[in-house]
Design a protein around this motif. Structure first.
Motif, PDB file in Angstrom:
ATOM      1  N   THR A 109       3.849  -0.205  -7.447  1.00 62.33           N
ATOM      2  CA  THR A 109       4.715   0.067  -6.297  1.00 62.33           C
ATOM      3  C   THR A 109       3.881   0.526  -5.104  1.00 62.33           C
ATOM      4  O   THR A 109       4.056   0.032  -3.983  1.00 62.33           O
ATOM      5  N   ALA A 110       2.971   1.453  -5.349  1.00 61.63           N
ATOM      6  CA  ALA A 110       2.146   1.988  -4.260  1.00 61.63           C
ATOM      7  C   ALA A 110       1.230   0.919  -3.657  1.00 61.63           C
ATOM      8  O   ALA A 110       1.038   0.869  -2.442  1.00 61.63           O
ATOM      9  N   ARG A 111       0.675   0.051  -4.495  1.00 59.65           N
ATOM     10  CA  ARG A 111      -0.273  -0.966  -4.013  1.00 59.65           C
ATOM     11  C   ARG A 111       0.393  -2.174  -3.360  1.00 59.65           C
ATOM     12  O   ARG A 111      -0.156  -2.750  -2.422  1.00 59.65           O
ATOM     13  N   TYR A 112       1.532  -2.577  -3.892  1.00 60.49           N
ATOM     14  CA  TYR A 112       2.058  -3.892  -3.525  1.00 60.49           C
ATOM     15  C   TYR A 112       3.443  -3.909  -2.885  1.00 60.49           C
ATOM     16  O   TYR A 112       3.894  -4.973  -2.453  1.00 60.49           O
ATOM     17  N   CYS A 113       4.113  -2.765  -2.805  1.00 60.14           N
ATOM     18  CA  CYS A 113       5.472  -2.747  -2.270  1.00 60.14           C
ATOM     19  C   CYS A 113       5.561  -1.890  -1.019  1.00 60.14           C
ATOM     20  O   CYS A 113       4.809  -0.945  -0.847  1.00 60.14           O
TER      21      CYS A 113
END
Length: 142
Positions: free
Chosen positions: A47-51
């Protein structure tokens, strides 16, 4: 002409146009969990990296050129691509306004423009119903 197969309305050309555009690809918690599992990450890390948050919902991040963060000539997460991508181009907005089909056809060379509208709407409802069933079964059977 017969209108009983997806290819009667759309044939993917692998151009990547559907992976680029305004608004990003909406993802729900199940989509994020599948992506995290595929990438061997925790849900929190994925979530933190890609959203990114768009309003109160998550979308996949986009690169500076407007393409999805997971696009590299093809989808790098294809086996677990989000529901929105699995449905493309048979998406719920067609049921709201069929003119969306013509708008999408401007950027997507795989979309057949001259199709029977009622048959297209019927096929779109079927795709949405089928992916809803598939999604609920996947949630029930991880």
């Amino acid at each position: 002409m017969r209108y009983d197969r997806a290819s009667d309305f759309f044939e993917c050309t692998q151009c990547g146009s559907c992976c680029k555009g305004y608004g990003g690809t909406r993802v729900d918690p199940k989509d994020i969990a599948a992506i995290a599992d595929f990438l061997n990450l925790t849900v929190q890390t994925a979530t933190a990296r890609y959203c990114v948050l768009s309003g109160n919902k998550f979308v996949l991040g986009q690169r500076a050129d407007g393409y999805c963060i997971f696009f590299d000539k093809n989808c790098t997460i294809h086996p677990v691509k989000p529901l929105m991508c699995r449905r493309w181009p048979f998406i719920p907005s067609l049921l709201v306004d069929i003119l969306n089909w013509q708008i999408m056809a401007v950027s997507c060379p795989g979309i057949h423009r001259d199709v029977d509208v009622e048959a297209l709407l019927m096929h779109t409802r079927t795709v949405i119903d089928d992916t809803d069933i598939d999604s609920s079964q996947q949630r029930d059977n991880p």
